[in-house]
Design a protein around this motif. Structure first.
Motif, PDB file in Angstrom:
ATOM      1  N   HIS A 135      12.844  37.475   9.456  1.00 24.15           N
ATOM      2  CA  HIS A 135      12.648  36.075   9.084  1.00 24.15           C
ATOM      3  C   HIS A 135      12.193  35.904   7.640  1.00 24.15           C
ATOM      4  N   GLY A 136      12.228  36.954   6.841  1.00 26.25           N
ATOM      5  CA  GLY A 136      11.835  36.866   5.443  1.00 26.25           C
ATOM      6  C   GLY A 136      10.384  37.223   5.258  1.00 26.25           C
ATOM      7  N   SER A 137       9.482  36.342   5.599  1.00 30.30           N
ATOM      8  CA  SER A 137       8.049  36.609   5.490  1.00 30.30           C
ATOM      9  C   SER A 137       7.349  35.954   6.659  1.00 30.30           C
ATOM     10  N   ALA A 138       6.108  36.373   6.880  1.00 35.29           N
ATOM     11  CA  ALA A 138       5.337  35.774   7.977  1.00 35.29           C
ATOM     12  C   ALA A 138       5.157  34.276   7.743  1.00 35.29           C
ATOM     13  N   GLU A 139       4.927  33.883   6.485  1.00 29.46           N
ATOM     14  CA  GLU A 139       4.756  32.469   6.167  1.00 29.46           C
ATOM     15  C   GLU A 139       6.024  31.676   6.493  1.00 29.46           C
ATOM     16  N   GLU A 140       7.187  32.237   6.149  1.00 30.23           N
ATOM     17  CA  GLU A 140       8.454  31.563   6.431  1.00 30.23           C
ATOM     18  C   GLU A 140       8.687  31.455   7.939  1.00 30.23           C
ATOM     19  N   LEU A 141       8.331  32.503   8.661  1.00 29.42           N
ATOM     20  CA  LEU A 141       8.494  32.489  10.114  1.00 29.42           C
ATOM     21  C   LEU A 141       7.648  31.384  10.736  1.00 29.42           C
ATOM     22  N   VAL A 142       6.394  31.277  10.317  1.00 29.05           N
ATOM     23  CA  VAL A 142       5.514  30.231  10.844  1.00 29.05           C
ATOM     24  C   VAL A 142       6.060  28.850  10.497  1.00 29.05           C
ATOM     25  N   ALA A 143       6.512  28.680   9.267  1.00 29.87           N
ATOM     26  CA  ALA A 143       7.037  27.378   8.843  1.00 29.87           C
ATOM     27  C   ALA A 143       8.271  26.992   9.647  1.00 29.87           C
ATOM     28  N   GLN A 144       9.187  27.948   9.844  1.00 29.39           N
ATOM     29  CA  GLN A 144      10.401  27.671  10.618  1.00 29.39           C
ATOM     30  C   GLN A 144      10.054  27.299  12.056  1.00 29.39           C
ATOM     31  N   THR A 145       9.085  27.995  12.609  1.00 30.20           N
ATOM     32  CA  THR A 145       8.696  27.726  13.997  1.00 30.20           C
ATOM     33  C   THR A 145       8.065  26.343  14.122  1.00 30.20           C
ATOM     34  N   GLN A 169       8.613  23.784  12.261  1.00 28.22           N
ATOM     35  CA  GLN A 169       9.648  22.773  12.073  1.00 28.22           C
ATOM     36  C   GLN A 169      10.375  22.462  13.378  1.00 28.22           C
ATOM     37  N   ALA A 170      10.423  23.432  14.285  1.00 31.64           N
ATOM     38  CA  ALA A 170      11.094  23.217  15.563  1.00 31.64           C
ATOM     39  C   ALA A 170      10.258  22.374  16.520  1.00 31.64           C
ATOM     40  N   HIS A 171       8.970  22.153  16.173  1.00 31.54           N
ATOM     41  CA  HIS A 171       8.063  21.365  17.030  1.00 31.54           C
ATOM     42  C   HIS A 171       7.328  20.330  16.177  1.00 31.54           C
ATOM     43  N   PRO A 172       8.069  19.404  15.572  1.00 32.78           N
ATOM     44  CA  PRO A 172       7.454  18.468  14.626  1.00 32.78           C
ATOM     45  C   PRO A 172       6.448  17.515  15.250  1.00 32.78           C
ATOM     46  N   ASP A 173       6.502  17.332  16.572  1.00 30.40           N
ATOM     47  CA  ASP A 173       5.617  16.362  17.229  1.00 30.40           C
ATOM     48  C   ASP A 173       4.321  16.977  17.751  1.00 30.40           C
ATOM     49  N   ASN A 174       4.096  18.257  17.456  1.00 29.82           N
ATOM     50  CA  ASN A 174       2.877  18.912  17.918  1.00 29.82           C
ATOM     51  C   ASN A 174       1.890  19.008  16.753  1.00 29.82           C
ATOM     52  N   PRO A 175       0.880  18.138  16.712  1.00 27.45           N
ATOM     53  CA  PRO A 175      -0.041  18.119  15.568  1.00 27.45           C
ATOM     54  C   PRO A 175      -0.837  19.412  15.410  1.00 27.45           C
ATOM     55  N   ALA A 176      -1.156  20.071  16.517  1.00 30.68           N
ATOM     56  CA  ALA A 176      -1.924  21.325  16.424  1.00 30.68           C
ATOM     57  C   ALA A 176      -1.118  22.391  15.694  1.00 30.68           C
ATOM     58  N   GLY A 186       0.133  24.462   8.364  1.00 28.85           N
ATOM     59  CA  GLY A 186      -0.304  24.039   7.040  1.00 28.85           C
ATOM     60  C   GLY A 186      -1.311  25.009   6.442  1.00 28.85           C
ATOM     61  N   ARG A 187      -2.237  25.463   7.265  1.00 28.12           N
ATOM     62  CA  ARG A 187      -3.227  26.430   6.764  1.00 28.12           C
ATOM     63  C   ARG A 187      -2.571  27.768   6.446  1.00 28.12           C
ATOM     64  N   LEU A 188      -1.681  28.217   7.324  1.00 34.25           N
ATOM     65  CA  LEU A 188      -1.055  29.526   7.146  1.00 34.25           C
ATOM     66  C   LEU A 188      -0.047  29.537   6.001  1.00 34.25           C
ATOM     67  N   ALA A 189       0.463  28.355   5.642  1.00 34.50           N
ATOM     68  CA  ALA A 189       1.440  28.274   4.546  1.00 34.50           C
ATOM     69  C   ALA A 189       0.825  28.689   3.216  1.00 34.50           C
ATOM     70  N   ASP A 247       7.435  27.418  24.735  1.00 31.60           N
ATOM     71  CA  ASP A 247       8.414  28.109  23.894  1.00 31.60           C
ATOM     72  C   ASP A 247       8.064  29.593  23.904  1.00 31.60           C
ATOM     73  N   THR A 248       8.511  30.279  24.947  1.00 34.01           N
ATOM     74  CA  THR A 248       8.118  31.678  25.135  1.00 34.01           C
ATOM     75  C   THR A 248       8.702  32.588  24.071  1.00 34.01           C
ATOM     76  N   ALA A 249       9.928  32.295  23.633  1.00 30.62           N
ATOM     77  CA  ALA A 249      10.553  33.146  22.622  1.00 30.62           C
ATOM     78  C   ALA A 249       9.789  33.087  21.306  1.00 30.62           C
ATOM     79  N   ALA A 250       9.464  31.870  20.843  1.00 30.60           N
ATOM     80  CA  ALA A 250       8.729  31.719  19.589  1.00 30.60           C
ATOM     81  C   ALA A 250       7.303  32.263  19.724  1.00 30.60           C
ATOM     82  N   SER A 251       6.683  32.053  20.882  1.00 33.25           N
ATOM     83  CA  SER A 251       5.335  32.562  21.103  1.00 33.25           C
ATOM     84  C   SER A 251       5.301  34.078  20.980  1.00 33.25           C
ATOM     85  N   LEU A 252       6.289  34.740  21.563  1.00 38.46           N
ATOM     86  CA  LEU A 252       6.355  36.202  21.475  1.00 38.46           C
ATOM     87  C   LEU A 252       6.595  36.652  20.039  1.00 38.46           C
ATOM     88  N   THR A 253       7.449  35.933  19.327  1.00 41.46           N
ATOM     89  CA  THR A 253       7.745  36.301  17.944  1.00 41.46           C
ATOM     90  C   THR A 253       6.493  36.226  17.079  1.00 41.46           C
TER      91      THR A 253
END
Length: 283
Positions: free
Chosen positions: A83-93, A95-102, A108-111, A138-144
């Motif tokens: 996924h490039g970098s850990a920061e990019e992976l977190v950001a991509q993930t 983005q797939a859940h835009p309605d989850n404020p947590a 945002g902190r990890l970016a 989201d079990t796949a993203a959680s495992l990643t």
């Protein structure tokens, strides 16, 4: 099919370019395209991988796919590389859940930069993986995300280790249908158990640890009080903490009072309870 040396990943994270093991035991084939088919209720049910040779393979969601290895045994380095970098992976993930404020707050902190020696960064990664599992299913993203933690060794710092331990516990649960991979996470989570070199101290620590495993704090009084008072949000938070304890117990191999099968049933029940509370709070 001989799976020795192959890397197991959830079927849902298959992507074009992966070299996928085929069921008839032939050489792994390159994936050209991936699609997901829903069942009659609109729930994702099948992952359909079209190979470069035109063959189509169908995998049940929640099952494991086996790929040519691309990193360490536990997968954390491979995940970052994919996924490039850990920061990019977190950001991509996120983005797939835009309605989850947590998730957005954590992302945002990890970016700002992920330092895997920082206890606060490890805590945020653990919370990110747990939120993906508990709130989004989201079990796949959680495992990643958990795999970013799972590759880190025990270095004697228990403050950092508890978050790595949490990531290993999530990963061990999410790979429970792959005995070999799940066992590797469970072995890794016990690294701190053998850290004490003094025989007497090691024996005392083992006795104390076994007592904790046999009589874990799963927050029964706190959950009962919150439920009785109708404080759904507080009850939800305590239940999430309970899930973390149960995941750890399961990854550790259970205990003399709680078998792994019982723990898996309790984890499933708690995930369902939190989902119901989330739905109630969202009304």
């Amino acid at each position: 099919m001989d799976r020795t040396g192959l890397r197991a990943v959830p079927a849902e994270v298959l992507a074009a370019g992966d070299l996928l093991a085929v069921p008839d035991g032939g050489e792994p084939a390159e994936v050209a395209a991936v699609a997901v088919e829903d069942d009659d209720f609109g729930v994702p049910a099948l992952v359909v991988a079209t190979l470069a040779n035109g063959r189509r393979l169908r995998l049940a969601t929640g099952s494991m796919a086996y790929l040519e290895p691309a990193g360490s045994d536990l997968g954390g380095s491979a995940v970052a590389a994919d996924h490039g970098s850990a920061e990019e992976l977190v950001a991509q993930t996120a983005q797939a859940h835009p309605d989850n404020p947590a998730l957005q707050e954590l992302a945002g902190r990890l970016a700002r930069g992920i330092n895997l020696k920082s206890g606060s960064n490890l805590q945020d990664l653990h919370q990110f993986a747990l939120t993906l599992l508990v709130d989004e299913g989201d079990t796949a993203a959680s495992l990643t995300i958990a795999d970013l933690l799972a590759d880190l060794p025990f270095d004697g710092n228990f403050g950092r280790w508890k978050w790595i331990e949490g990531g290993l516990a999530i990963a061990a649960y999410l790979t429970r249908h792959d005995d070999v991979r799940s066992a590797r996470y469970s072995t890794a989570i016990r690294a701190a158990d053998d850290a004490e070199a003094d025989p007497l101290r090691a024996k005392t620590a083992a006795m104390y640890r076994q007592r904790q495993l046999n009589e874990p704090n799963v927050y029964d009084p706190e959950i009962l009080r919150a439920s009785g008072a109708g404080r759904s949000e507080v009850e939800r938070d305590w239940r999430v903490l309970r899930i973390g304890v149960l995941l750890y117990l399961r990854a550790h191999g259970g205990s003399e009072t709680l078998s792994r099968d019982i723990l898996e049933r309790r984890i499933a029940a708690e995930l369902a309870a939190v989902a119901a509370l989330n739905a109630q709070l969202g009304e």
